[in-house]
Design an enzyme around this catalytic site. Structure first.
Site, PDB file in Angstrom:
ATOM      1  N   LYS A 163       0.848  -1.197   0.000  1.00  0.00           N
ATOM      2  CA  LYS A 163       0.000   0.000   0.000  1.00  0.00           C
ATOM      3  C   LYS A 163       0.886   1.252   0.000  1.00  0.00           C
ATOM      4  CE  LYS A 163      -4.053   1.824   2.548  1.00  0.00           C
ATOM      5  NZ  LYS A 163      -4.903   1.601   3.749  1.00  0.00           N
TER       6      LYS A 163
ATOM      7  N   SER B 280      -9.695   1.941   2.842  1.00  0.00           N
ATOM      8  CA  SER B 280      -8.850   2.685   1.937  1.00  0.00           C
ATOM      9  C   SER B 280      -7.893   1.807   1.142  1.00  0.00           C
ATOM     10  CB  SER B 280      -8.040   3.697   2.737  1.00  0.00           C
ATOM     11  OG  SER B 280      -7.163   3.014   3.639  1.00  0.00           O
TER      12      SER B 280
ATOM     13  N   SER C  46      -9.733  -0.615   7.007  1.00  0.00           N
ATOM     14  CA  SER C  46      -9.193  -0.431   5.655  1.00  0.00           C
ATOM     15  C   SER C  46      -8.475  -1.630   5.060  1.00  0.00           C
ATOM     16  CB  SER C  46      -8.258   0.782   5.627  1.00  0.00           C
ATOM     17  OG  SER C  46      -9.007   1.953   5.816  1.00  0.00           O
TER      18      SER C  46
END
Lengths: 502, 502
Positions: A80, A155, A179
């Site tokens: 990420k 996210s 997330s």
């Protein structure tokens, strides 16, 4: 020849160990897959083909020299974009950091490198991890491989989509209010939020420090456990990192696959997290089926009331923006990232113009909310009250875990919604996290695994355990996963639609 | 006619009672910074090239986390104990949010409602021996900001074309010591303010926790001054004069504020609560920013740091190891050495108390030790721009004094011995031997030289014979010259008087 991208990380590792393939081949296969499908998925912000292949060569060389200690050595990974990578652009999905090449590696990145795991690239995310759909990314949304017009969750939508679309066998995400788990839920993958303090946050670009936790995104529980073993443990650079002696999570997952881990398991279902407004019928049905599977294997199910959870979302949406407003203050154009300099502007005007241009709406909204919640005269009413709720939520969980071994709930009240559908309604978006937020407030570990489809879209099942009992989640998670796979005939991820190569 | 800007000091004191409060920042001399492993440049690296004493944490780079420096915690506890404070069982850090280009995170990590040390008292002695007990409110830990250099004609931020930021100082550990309001200073309030800060300096030095050099900013003082009309209970509105950098300036600034505020109050003008700047050149303060709409720092608990819980064993260990309080030590030494107040003050102000003490401990008479350190050594050190203790050791000075005491050398020769010692020719004794500097004690050689000198100056001889003994001085000079300085002047004098009467 087997498509190397269709293997789990564990299977790939096995082949590497057996000498049936090389890390360079596996890495190249994933880079080819990215080239083929990322045009339609947009899971990646940055692909580092050259770097990944170099690391793969090094992993192969190390293996040839007999110098292989990590079970995942040579297995490529996606990361990420809020995890800092030395020399590789890191933006946290924000225009304000566009082009920034960090001079240091996050703790987890150091661990990946030490384990010989090539880093394929950086995955898309909601800006500074603020969102539930990856649509607030400063660089465009990611599409859900199960339906390209659908959100991949947020996210960490990029990490989940990369794993679901076979663009990476495994990935890292961060989970502040769900997330990692909610994207796993809507993409038919596995996502884990470890116990707060179980994985060092050093080098994870902070959204809300007291809630953030780095966790694995994978296609199976065992894969997630293997990755957790690589990244977990104490780090002196993070004072909230625990000195606890962690067991092997991979061994726990193996135990769950091989033994009857569910027999006698006391399972609690908090009503507040499993029913009520907003829970889709299909989600409730799949959830009941999963409970039935657990019952059939000898678990006892108890429905319980955890009343304070009614206030968890409200408390979260005060505490989180408060920390956001402080954590994002450093993006001021002075040291790195974007700088906008209007003619004749003084330093305050430059800061202001930079932030106006560099931050998206959601970031601005949360900065304003948080600034307000912390301001004098309002602190006690908002931040102070929210802290109290947080303490009550922790107390509720403590009491519940006095009676049951694990708590379960749907990971998300809904399946993946259509892109753009909730973009103009922030509060609707916030409520999507109702099932995942409590674990972050309490600091406890939670795991999401696929529990079937509703309207052709994946539904997630969430396990929660007491703090430091992450191993319990891997054990019971792997057991349920095995039972469900038996029922479906094949793992859910293998049923994902074929992507038309772009 | 314009009203006078200042009221006469004595007149001001007649009408108003001054009340002061002092905030002193002490830079700790730890090896590394408050929250990072970068070197602490408060000592020798003070003048290091800009931005060389830093790491990712000091720049507030995304993802970085603070880690509390244990050495700084110990130093802070030592300071707290020396100030007579209680040490908190649990103390915590908070974020103080404000924007400034030299503040890397745009929040300062400080202690807010749980300082590490609180409720103490410090004995402050004025030059005339008057003793005040200054009440301490708290001593808390925090980190320093970087430094800005404004490029432009004025050197101020207004009108500067650009500003350069040096983050070397960012993260240097500070302890801020805050007094309660200090009453009763009356006409000595300015002197008391300076004496208090000087006491803090002495304590910090005696503990070895700070270089405590005001001119370098190791010690910084903000002075709060308010006046209340005689007989009034309620405290007047205060002003805060920031960053005063010498003891003399503290005294002048407090005095100036008393006179300025008295003039305003006398005219019926209200005092504005504000920060003020001290101007060394003009001896005035000027208005800074108003504090009427107080800054809202939006304090909240620092989520990246766990609360500090110093063990009681550590606290007691540090308490037991506290050195003698400087004020008590000085009182003791002054009594033992029997120096006048001024002579003693000169030693203290020269930073030579330890050197003289060590020299006396090594066997020298207090007078002799004082003479060398404050005289020849200070003069030479001044020429070379170093501290006297950098030139010689107390042991060397004590040995030199012993050589004088036993008559081996006289004062003049002793200077040559010192010169040899400083040139690295060995110990004082070795220099005497090598250079052949011992006093000639052979009366025969002296008598020959005396007789020759007396013969050359018959008028002097006549005067001596007349009973004007002081005239012998001229003959002593001639004899010493003839002997190359290597004669005992006292013996020469005795012999001259003997020979004159012969």
């Amino acid at each position: 020849m087997t498509d190397l991208t269709k293997l789990t990380a564990a299977e790939l590792a096995q082949r590497l160990t057996a000498g049936e393939t090389t890390s360079v081949e596996a890495t190249q296969a994933h880079l080819d897959r990215i080239t083929a499908v990322d045009g339609v998925v947009h899971a990646y912000l940055t692909v580092d083909a050259e770097g990944a292949l170099q690391q793969a060569e090094a992993a192969d060389a190390a293996r040839a020299a007999g110098d292989t200690t990590s079970p995942l050595a040579g297995v490529p990974i996606a990361v990420k974009d809020n995890l800092v990578t030395r020399g590789l652009e890191t933006t946290a999905g924000s225009r304000i950091l566009e082009g920034w090449q960090p001079p240091y590696d996050a703790h987890v990145i150091e661990r990946l490198r030490a384990a010989g795991m090539p880093i394929l690239g950086k995955t898309n995310m909601d800006e500074f991890a603020m969102g539930s759909s990856t649509e607030t990314s400063g660089f465009g949304a990611t599409n859900n491989p199960w339906g390209l017009d659908r959100i991949p969750g947020g996210s960490g939508g990029g990490s989940a989509a990369a794993v679901a679309a076979f663009e990476a066998p495994i990935a890292l995400g961060t989970d502040t209010g769900g997330s990692v788990r909610q994207p796993a839920s809507v993409t038919g993958t596995v996502g884990v939020k470890p116990t707060y303090g179980g994985v060092s946050r050093y080098g994870a670009i902070a959204m809300a420090s007291s809630l953030d936790q780095i966790g694995p995104a994978a296609r199976t529980v065992l894969d997630a456990a293997l990755l957790h073993d690589v990244i977990g443990g104490h780090d002196v650079r993070d004072q909230t990192s625990m000195t606890h002696d962690w067991p092997s999570f991979a061994s726990a997952a193996q135990a769950g696959l091989e033994s009857d881990a569910v027999a006698g398991l006391r399972v609690g279902v908090p009503r507040q997290l499993a029913e009520g407004e907003g829970f889709e019928a299909g989600v409730r049905e799949r959830f009941q089926e999963a409970l039935d599977v657990l019952t059939a294997r000898g678990a006892t199910i108890t429905w319980i009331d955890l009343d304070t959870l009614d206030y968890a979302v409200a408390a979260y949406y005060l505490l989180m923006p408060a920390e956001v407003s402080s954590n994002l203050a450093r993006y001021d154009s002075v040291r790195y990232g974007l700088r906008v300099t209007p003619e004749g502007a003084n330093v305050e005007q430059v800061m202001s113009a930079t932030r106006a241009a560099g931050f998206g709406d959601e970031a601005k909204r949360r900065i304003l909310l948080g600034t307000y919640a912390l301001s004098s005269g309002y602190y006690d009413a908002y931040y102070g009250s929210a802290q109290k709720v947080r303490t009550l939520v922790q107390g509720d969980f403590d009491r519940a875990f006095g009676e049951v071994d694990v708590l379960v709930a749907p990971t998300s009240p809904t399946v993946a919604w259509k892109l753009g559908e909730r973009l103009d309604d922030p509060t609707a978006m916030y409520v999507a996290d109702i099932t995942t937020i409590p674990a972050n407030l309490a600091g406890i570990p939670a795991l999401s695994l696929p529990m079937g489809l509703s309207e052709g879209l994946p539904v997630g099942f969430q396990f929660m355990a007491p703090a430091r009992e992450d191993a319990r989640l891997y054990k019971v998670g792997a057991a349920l996963e095995a039972a469900l796979n038996e029922q479906w005939g094949s793992p859910l991820y293998a049923q994902a639609p074929e992507l038309k190569e772009a | 006619m314009a009203k006078p800007e200042l009221m006469d000091f004595d007149a001001a004191l007649e009408k108003y009672e001054p009340v002061i409060g002092l905030e002193v920042h002490v830079e700790l001399s730890t090896k590394t910074k408050m929250f990072s492993p970068a070197p602490n440049p408060s000592g020798d690296e003070h003048d290091a090239e800009p931005n060389t004493q830093i790491g990712p944490v000091d720049l507030g780079l995304p993802g970085t986390l603070p880690v509390v420096n244990e050495e700084a915690v110990r130093y802070s506890i030592q300071l707290g104990l020396a100030l007579g404070c209680s040490i908190a069982e649990e103390s915590s850090f908070a974020r103080k949010n404000y924007y400034y280009p030299d503040s890397p995170r745009n929040y300062q990590i400080s202690q807010y409602d749980d300082p590490i040390a609180f409720e103490g008292e410090v004995e402050v002695e004025l030059e005339d021996g008057t003793v005040f007990q200054v009440p301490i409110e708290r001593a808390h830990m925090e980190d320093d900001a970087g430094k800005l250099t404004h490029m432009g004609s004025t050197g101020r931020i207004q009108g500067a074309s650009s500003s350069l930021v040096d983050y070397n100082r960012a993260g240097v550990p500070l302890v801020e010591i805050v007094t309660k309001p200090i009453f009763g200073g009356e006409a000595r309030t300015p002197e008391l303010a300076a004496a208090y800060v000087s006491t803090i300096r002495d304590i910090a030095r005696s503990l070895g926790v700070s270089y405590a050099r005001m001119e370098r900013g190791n010690l910084r003082c903000d002075a709060n001054v308010s006046l209340r009309p005689r007989g009034e209970e309620k405290l007047g509105t205060r002003t805060e004069t920031k960053n005063i950098n010498s003891f003399r300036s503290i005294e002048r600034a407090v005095r100036y504020e008393i006179q300025r505020q008295a003039a305003l109050l006398d005219q019926g003008t209200a005092i504005t609560q504000e920060t003020r700047h001290w101007h060394e050149d003009t001896g005035r303060t000027s208005s800074g920013r108003p504090k009427s709409d107080a800054d809202d720092y939006r304090y909240f608990p620092e989520p990246d740091l766990m609360p500090l819980r110093p063990s009681r064993e550590l606290v007691e260990e540090l308490r037991a190891a506290l050195p003698e309080q400087p004020v008590l030590r000085r009182r003791r030494l002054r009594g033992e050495w029997e120096f006048s107040g001024q002579v003693f003050q000169d030693i203290v102000n020269g930073g030579l108390l330890d050197a003289v003490d060590e020299t006396v401990k090594a066997g020298a008479a207090p007078q002799g030790a004082r003479k060398w350190w404050l005289g020849e050594l200070s003069r030479l050190a001044n020429e070379q721009g170093v501290h006297p203790t950098a030139l010689a050791t107390p042991q060397q000075v004590a040995e030199l004094e012993a050589l004088i005491a036993d008559g081996t050398v006289n004062d003049k020769l002793a200077r040559q011995v010192l010169e040899g010692v400083l040139a690295g020719e060995g110990s004082p004794r070795e220099v005497v031997d090598a250079r052949g500097l011992a006093v000639v004690s052979d009366d025969g050689a002296l008598i020959a030289a005396i007789d020759e000198a007396l013969a050359a100056q018959p008028d002097v001889l006549a005067k001596i014979q007349d009973g004007k003994v002081q005239a012998a001085g001229a003959v002593i000079g001639a004899v010493m010259k003839a002997m190359g300085g290597q004669a005992d002047a006292k013996r020469v004098r005795e012999l001259i008087l003997e020979r004159a009467q012969a």
